[in-house]
Design a protein around this motif. Structure first.
Motif, PDB file in Angstrom:
ATOM      1  N   UNK A  77       0.847  -1.191   0.000  1.00  0.00           N
ATOM      2  CA  UNK A  77       0.000   0.000   0.000  1.00  0.00           C
ATOM      3  C   UNK A  77       0.880   1.238   0.000  1.00  0.00           C
ATOM      4  N   UNK A  78       0.394   2.299  -0.607  1.00  0.00           N
ATOM      5  CA  UNK A  78       1.137   3.558  -0.628  1.00  0.00           C
ATOM      6  C   UNK A  78       1.419   4.035   0.794  1.00  0.00           C
ATOM      7  N   UNK A  79       0.457   3.888   1.672  1.00  0.00           N
ATOM      8  CA  UNK A  79       0.626   4.344   3.049  1.00  0.00           C
ATOM      9  C   UNK A  79       1.759   3.606   3.755  1.00  0.00           C
ATOM     10  N   UNK A  80       1.980   2.346   3.412  1.00  0.00           N
ATOM     11  CA  UNK A  80       3.064   1.589   4.024  1.00  0.00           C
ATOM     12  C   UNK A  80       4.433   1.986   3.497  1.00  0.00           C
ATOM     13  N   UNK A  81       4.550   2.145   2.178  1.00  0.00           N
ATOM     14  CA  UNK A  81       5.858   2.520   1.617  1.00  0.00           C
ATOM     15  C   UNK A  81       6.216   3.955   1.952  1.00  0.00           C
ATOM     16  N   UNK A  82       5.238   4.777   2.317  1.00  0.00           N
ATOM     17  CA  UNK A  82       5.535   6.119   2.812  1.00  0.00           C
ATOM     18  C   UNK A  82       6.368   6.068   4.098  1.00  0.00           C
ATOM     19  N   UNK A  83       6.285   4.965   4.818  1.00  0.00           N
ATOM     20  CA  UNK A  83       7.032   4.815   6.069  1.00  0.00           C
ATOM     21  C   UNK A  83       8.297   4.007   5.870  1.00  0.00           C
ATOM     22  N   UNK A  84       8.214   2.883   5.184  1.00  0.00           N
ATOM     23  CA  UNK A  84       9.333   1.946   5.109  1.00  0.00           C
ATOM     24  C   UNK A  84      10.491   2.457   4.253  1.00  0.00           C
ATOM     25  N   UNK A  85      10.200   3.019   3.084  1.00  0.00           N
ATOM     26  CA  UNK A  85      11.299   3.408   2.195  1.00  0.00           C
ATOM     27  C   UNK A  85      12.060   4.633   2.714  1.00  0.00           C
ATOM     28  N   UNK A  86      11.403   5.663   3.260  1.00  0.00           N
ATOM     29  CA  UNK A  86      12.197   6.739   3.871  1.00  0.00           C
ATOM     30  C   UNK A  86      13.102   6.260   4.994  1.00  0.00           C
ATOM     31  N   UNK A  87      12.676   5.243   5.749  1.00  0.00           N
ATOM     32  CA  UNK A  87      13.547   4.681   6.779  1.00  0.00           C
ATOM     33  C   UNK A  87      14.800   4.061   6.156  1.00  0.00           C
ATOM     34  N   UNK A  88      14.623   3.333   5.055  1.00  0.00           N
ATOM     35  CA  UNK A  88      15.772   2.741   4.365  1.00  0.00           C
ATOM     36  C   UNK A  88      16.683   3.828   3.798  1.00  0.00           C
ATOM     37  N   UNK A  89      16.093   4.902   3.341  1.00  0.00           N
ATOM     38  CA  UNK A  89      16.876   6.030   2.810  1.00  0.00           C
ATOM     39  C   UNK A  89      17.680   6.695   3.926  1.00  0.00           C
ATOM     40  N   UNK A  90      17.055   6.904   5.082  1.00  0.00           N
ATOM     41  CA  UNK A  90      17.772   7.472   6.218  1.00  0.00           C
ATOM     42  C   UNK A  90      18.928   6.568   6.657  1.00  0.00           C
ATOM     43  N   UNK A  91      18.705   5.270   6.583  1.00  0.00           N
ATOM     44  CA  UNK A  91      19.740   4.306   6.985  1.00  0.00           C
ATOM     45  C   UNK A  91      20.804   4.111   5.909  1.00  0.00           C
ATOM     46  N   UNK A  92      20.650   4.801   4.782  1.00  0.00           N
ATOM     47  CA  UNK A  92      21.613   4.746   3.673  1.00  0.00           C
ATOM     48  C   UNK A  92      21.807   3.324   3.156  1.00  0.00           C
ATOM     49  N   UNK A  93      20.685   2.634   3.006  1.00  0.00           N
ATOM     50  CA  UNK A  93      20.742   1.287   2.451  1.00  0.00           C
ATOM     51  C   UNK A  93      21.139   1.351   0.972  1.00  0.00           C
ATOM     52  N   UNK A  94      21.947   0.416   0.507  1.00  0.00           N
ATOM     53  CA  UNK A  94      22.373   0.417  -0.897  1.00  0.00           C
ATOM     54  C   UNK A  94      21.186   0.397  -1.855  1.00  0.00           C
TER      55      UNK A  94
END
Length: 294
Positions: A77-94
């Motif tokens: 869902x869009x609402x879920x990726x609004x949370x999960x992907x910014x977290x991965x971006x903050x963590x500097x995931x490859x």
């Protein structure tokens, strides 16, 4: 029932966010179409139960079944990726960048809309016997929801827009909490219970969820509700998407990251002077030469 500690939880959330940007465009679309379809079919079910029984709480109690099923099946869902992907971006995931994040959001939005609109068409047919009769009581209830949550907000001007935005923020604070709850345990029953509570709350409170609205408002238009597509976009869908983004990231994802993300510890450097002093102390004392050898 195993419990995932917060620091390990954040690791799982960032890993999940990073995984989502690595899917192909087709995979992302399919996952989003199925997620939007299952969630909105559950919304149709909940409105049906609420209308036929006159008990909105009963509809709210049953609505989470759709949310739970789609996450157990690995859909998005869009609402879920609004949370999960910014977290991965903050963590500097490859592989996670602003570009890949926006691409994922766009594809998930499109897929969710296709799934939700498909259900809207199917339910409009169902409520009108293939558009050969007036909408059923449930169809009329859906039409009224669409009218009240567009024109109803517009009648209050800036206050209505503020109310809409706040309801959208609060909605994804709850929905994203449900997403996080999915990762709190590896036990299926634990996942179901954890997700059920915040999703029931958001639905009963009438908060604004962008994907549920992708079903309710097109359904209303197909069933003859008194509002326009522009009313829907300007006085619901666009502000709701923005509010959902703020609620999911600022109220759920970011606090978890700031509170519990692992920080790399720097090894303490040994000062030069104490090291030299320690070596000198450990060295054996040398006898002093009094004079030169004769």
């Amino acid at each position: 029932m195993s419990y995932v500690k917060p620091v390990d939880l954040v690791d799982q959330l960032t890993a999940a966010g990073a995984a989502k940007v690595r899917y192909t465009a087709l995979q992302t679309l399919v996952r989003a179409i199925m997620g939007g379809g299952i969630l909105t079919l559950a919304a149709a079910f909940a409105v049906t139960v609420s209308t036929q029984t006159g008990q909105p709480l009963l509809g709210a109690l049953l609505f989470p079944v759709g949310f739970i099923l789609l996450y157990l099946l690995g859909y998005d869902l869009l609402t879920g990726v609004f949370t999960l992907i910014p977290l991965a971006w903050l963590a500097r995931k490859p592989g996670v960048s602003a570009t890949s994040m926006l691409k994922n959001w766009g594809l998930v939005f499109l897929g969710n809309f296709i799934g939700a609109f498909s259900v809207a068409v199917a339910m409009a047919i169902y409520f009108t016997y293939g558009f050969t009769s007036e909408p059923s009581a449930v169809g009329l209830a859906i039409s009224e929801i669409g009218h009240g949550r567009t024109v109803g907000y517009a009648e209050h001007g800036a206050g209505g827009m503020l109310t809409l935005f706040v309801r959208a923020v609060l909605c994804n604070a709850m929905v994203s909490t449900g997403v996080v709850a999915f990762f709190l345990t590896d036990n299926v029953i634990g996942k179901i219970v954890g997700m059920w509570m915040p999703i029931m709350l958001f639905f009963y409170m009438g908060f604004e969820h962008s994907i549920v609205n992708m079903f309710l408002f097109p359904s209303g238009l197909l069933l003859g509700a008194d509002f326009t597509i522009m009313d829907y976009l300007l006085w619901n869908e666009i502000p709701t998407v923005l509010g959902n983004l703020v609620g999911g990231f600022l109220l759920v994802g970011l606090p978890l990251y700031l509170a519990h993300a692992r920080r790399a510890e720097r090894p303490a450097a040994l000062p030069v002077e104490p090291a030299i002093a320690a070596a000198a102390d450990a060295a054996p004392e040398q006898p002093e030469l009094v004079g030169a050898a004769r």
